[in-house]
Enzyme design. Structure first.
Site, PDB file in Angstrom:
ATOM      1  N   ASN A  22      -1.934  -0.586  -4.110  1.00  0.00           N
ATOM      2  CA  ASN A  22      -2.979   0.452  -4.036  1.00  0.00           C
ATOM      3  C   ASN A  22      -2.363   1.714  -3.425  1.00  0.00           C
ATOM      4  O   ASN A  22      -1.555   1.618  -2.500  1.00  0.00           O
ATOM      5  CB  ASN A  22      -4.145  -0.054  -3.167  1.00  0.00           C
ATOM      6  CG  ASN A  22      -5.133   1.051  -2.819  1.00  0.00           C
ATOM      7  OD1 ASN A  22      -4.967   1.733  -1.825  1.00  0.00           O
ATOM      8  ND2 ASN A  22      -6.134   1.254  -3.653  1.00  0.00           N
ATOM      9  N   LEU A  74       0.829  -1.209   0.000  1.00  0.00           N
ATOM     10  CA  LEU A  74       0.000   0.000   0.000  1.00  0.00           C
ATOM     11  C   LEU A  74       0.863   1.258   0.000  1.00  0.00           C
ATOM     12  O   LEU A  74       1.981   1.251   0.532  1.00  0.00           O
ATOM     13  CB  LEU A  74      -0.891   0.017   1.249  1.00  0.00           C
ATOM     14  CG  LEU A  74      -1.737  -1.237   1.495  1.00  0.00           C
ATOM     15  CD1 LEU A  74      -2.484  -1.120   2.828  1.00  0.00           C
ATOM     16  CD2 LEU A  74      -2.703  -1.502   0.356  1.00  0.00           C
ATOM     17  N   CYS A  75       0.311   2.339  -0.605  1.00  0.00           N
ATOM     18  CA  CYS A  75       0.919   3.669  -0.483  1.00  0.00           C
ATOM     19  C   CYS A  75       2.306   3.699  -1.125  1.00  0.00           C
ATOM     20  O   CYS A  75       2.428   3.450  -2.318  1.00  0.00           O
ATOM     21  CB  CYS A  75       0.944   4.037   1.010  1.00  0.00           C
ATOM     22  SG  CYS A  75       1.420   5.713   1.414  1.00  0.00           S
ATOM     23  N   ILE A  76       3.352   3.952  -0.363  1.00  0.00           N
ATOM     24  CA  ILE A  76       4.707   4.030  -0.902  1.00  0.00           C
ATOM     25  C   ILE A  76       5.415   2.663  -0.847  1.00  0.00           C
ATOM     26  O   ILE A  76       6.458   2.467  -1.476  1.00  0.00           O
ATOM     27  CB  ILE A  76       5.531   5.107  -0.147  1.00  0.00           C
ATOM     28  CG1 ILE A  76       6.824   5.480  -0.892  1.00  0.00           C
ATOM     29  CG2 ILE A  76       5.842   4.668   1.270  1.00  0.00           C
ATOM     30  CD1 ILE A  76       6.597   6.164  -2.231  1.00  0.00           C
TER      31      ILE A  76
END
Lengths: 216, 216
Positions: free
Chosen positions: B187, B134-136
């Site tokens: 995501n 997720l994210c970074i």
């Protein structure tokens, strides 16, 4: 848009706010299109617990600074909370509620509540704005308002609450105790929940009931 | 019952795991009746950030010890992770993924991944078990596996990922990039989400896609 004030008590179940409860309360608000701002006392934590070992660590941490981890930096000292900006107040659980916002975990039935926290609660109560508390945080409302609350079904804890003039009612993880007279909503969350999904159901139920009380 | 391993990187968006992303990923697993165990490197954090001021603090904290706050004490060092016990791996975001699990936030396109983390990722990949990030955190999978991932739509970051041999695809907060060949799901979460509800939709979408890949 409706906005709720959340009082955090650090970051981590053993010495601060229970992270899942705080996060899932924020989620329940956000799902209902309610905004929130976070607040915490700007003071030293009662102590720091190493959450890996469970032992008290030889460290000092500040309640406001650590709470900022849960709120992604957006937080203010509790003495900056202006009750007229909010339509409700929410207190997640975690030992921080019983160590930093009150001394319930240390002094048991002789417990007291942080003065700034008590002041804010009284102001919301006098303004007829609902207050929700999760897990062990209802002990704070029991002491300050003598309200009808639940902390689940632990008899020893319940007895201490009746000892300070509150009424305790047993509830399951997915149920809320509603004190319609005082506009108080409480839910046991991790006092009874077996997993994080059950906590989310408790947080959703509490937030839903709180929003219902706002309409009256 | 299915069980997923989660790799945490500390506790707090600026120097550890993003708390909401980690919590909401756990919730998405729990909602789907999937169990999880948490792991983190037993090493010093790259640094400690005061989340109230955003400034680097003169403190040292351990990644595993701080991660234990998010997992309520139940966590193990990453070198104890036995891939055969799990049917998938999940990495939440937060700067910890780019400071403690890798050095992406420090070294940019010259970045490397923590050796223990890379070893675990390769083992899941070789065992044909899906990995979600997720994210970074997808930058880690980009480097280790050269996978097809998303970190949202930031071109500078995307270019660094193509620079290490990965493929980047733009996605919105509620969309997942699925690399079917490598069984990778990513995501953007807080890379794009405006609020915690949007993050929950991203985490649910990622976990759903991950569970879908497990069936193949």
């Amino acid at each position: 848009m409706k906005k709720v004030a959340i009082i955090l008590s650090g970051c981590g179940v053993y010495d601060g706010s229970e992270i899942h409860e705080a996060t899932l309360a924020m989620l329940a608000l956000s799902k209902n299109e309610v905004e929130y701002d976070c607040f915490a006392p700007d003071k030293e934590q009662y102590h720091v617990v190493n959450h890996l070992t469970g032992e008290v660590a030889d460290e000092k941490r500040n309640v406001l600074v650590e709470s900022a981890r849960i709120s992604r930096g957006s937080i203010s000292a509790i003495d900056k909370l202006n009750v007229s900006d909010y339509c409700g107040l929410l207190l997640p659980g975690g030992f921080g509620a019983a160590k930093n916002l009150s001394d319930f975990a240390i002094n048991g039935d002789n417990y007291s509540v942080d003065e700034d926290v008590a002041k804010v609660i009284v102001e919301f109560h006098q303004a007829r704005k609902p207050i929700a508390a999760l897990c062990i945080a209802p002990v704070i409302l029991a002491k300050v308002l003598g309200a009808r609350v639940t902390i689940g079904n632990d008899k020893a804890t319940a007895d201490m609450l009746t000892g300070v003039g509150a009424t305790h009612v047993n509830k399951e993880y997915n149920e809320v105790a509603i004190d319609e007279k005082n506009l108080i909503v409480t839910n046991p969350c991790y006092m009874l929940a077996d997993n994080i999904y059950q906590v989310s159901l408790g947080a959703e139920a509490a937030v839903g009931a709180m929003l219902g009380l706002m309409k009256k």
